[in-house]
Design an enzyme around this catalytic site. Sequence first.
Site, PDB file in Angstrom:
ATOM      1  N   TYR A 101       0.869  -1.196   0.000  1.00 30.40           N
ATOM      2  CA  TYR A 101       0.000   0.000   0.000  1.00 30.40           C
ATOM      3  C   TYR A 101       0.895   1.231   0.000  1.00 30.40           C
ATOM      4  O   TYR A 101       1.870   1.309   0.765  1.00 30.40           O
ATOM      5  CB  TYR A 101      -0.903   0.028   1.239  1.00 30.40           C
ATOM      6  CG  TYR A 101      -1.560   1.378   1.447  1.00 30.40           C
ATOM      7  CD1 TYR A 101      -2.779   1.682   0.857  1.00 30.40           C
ATOM      8  CD2 TYR A 101      -0.936   2.362   2.222  1.00 30.40           C
ATOM      9  CE1 TYR A 101      -3.370   2.924   1.032  1.00 30.40           C
ATOM     10  CE2 TYR A 101      -1.517   3.606   2.397  1.00 30.40           C
ATOM     11  CZ  TYR A 101      -2.734   3.879   1.798  1.00 30.40           C
ATOM     12  OH  TYR A 101      -3.303   5.113   1.968  1.00 30.40           O
ATOM     13  N   GLU A 189      -3.848   7.367  -3.521  1.00 29.48           N
ATOM     14  CA  GLU A 189      -3.513   6.053  -2.977  1.00 29.48           C
ATOM     15  C   GLU A 189      -3.372   5.012  -4.075  1.00 29.48           C
ATOM     16  O   GLU A 189      -4.065   5.078  -5.105  1.00 29.48           O
ATOM     17  CB  GLU A 189      -4.599   5.583  -1.998  1.00 29.48           C
ATOM     18  CG  GLU A 189      -4.804   6.484  -0.797  1.00 29.48           C
ATOM     19  CD  GLU A 189      -5.892   5.957   0.125  1.00 29.48           C
ATOM     20  OE1 GLU A 189      -6.697   5.128  -0.327  1.00 29.48           O
ATOM     21  OE2 GLU A 189      -5.928   6.374   1.292  1.00 29.48           O
TER      22      GLU A 189
END
Length: 380
Positions: A101, A189
């Site tokens: 991530y 993101e």
Amino acid sequence: MRLHEYQAKQVFADAGIPTPSSEVVETADAAREAAERIGGTVAVKAQVHVGGRGKAGGIELADDADEAHEAAEGILGMDLKGKHVEKVLVEEAVDFVDELYVGVTTDRGEGRAVAMVSSEGGVNIEEVAEENPDAIARTHVDPAYDLRPFEAREVVYGANVDRETARDVTGVLSTLYELWDERDADDAEINPLMVTEDGGVVAADAVFNIDDSALYRQEELAEMEDEAFEDDFEARASDAGFDYVRLDGNVGIIGNGAGLVMTTLDLVDHFGGSPANFLDIGGGADAERVQAALELVFEYENVDSVLFNVFGGITRCDEVAQGINDALEAFDELPEPLVVRLTGTNEEEGRELLTDRVETAEGLEEAVKRTVELSGGDGE
């Protein structure tokens, strides 16, 4: 403004972040043709603003063009967590050995951006933050210096990223921060950032949310705005100048001011109800805007009751009351029960002006409890 995955990936790719070959299509036949051009195994992905698309049936792997056609037929037109799927992304499947991530968002408590990397990619980052916060390495960014190279490296190594991959991940994080800063983003993101067998990285998903107030200086992104909407509700709310988010509950909520609306949502949940939407009509709302807001909320089929919560500062309560009366004239019968709470400027005049087709309440808790009861909850 929240971009779709395919839009965010285009922005990321233009900035140099590796992304899979992909095409966005609106028909199953077009999905087959796209899969033929891409070749090999592809992922067919619903383009809607919801999390957990895979678990909800919104992402399918297809080994060939015919399977891609079949997958697109099943996904297009489906209702995915309340969102109607009108487009799918046909994308080259990534052969990966690990998932990470990488993200940059605004930490409002610190008043700064925060850059984050986690070795637990591919799952909801909020769950990781709650269950295993140590799995997320992060650093707050001083806006006077931006994200410096050594800070980016520290975050990447802090997430225990393998050395052969660390350089590429550091580059992605740095680019993501530059995009966040230059494009007036709220969130940027990649989850997951997939690690390939040769140590390279590919953005298999993308989130990019832009500050609405900055769109006037982000012309390229502003052009994507119409396509970023998924349904008529969101498009109409934007045209009217409302801040609107559709939710899964059955209690419609309208207020003037984001804080007031959020408080109302929290109280609805506290007293056993489930909010159907967030709708902020803003300050100084006139009768025409109030009417448009009511009509929008009444049209959402999930709604079983509506609470209109107004604090009269700039907004005059008697003007809001007139807007409610005008909106209700369009209905022979009230579509759903409506509870109105008016407090502030001209509140007494507003309550006197309101039609007897609505219920009124002076206290916020009283108003919320009654609205939840009318929706089928216990209001306790």
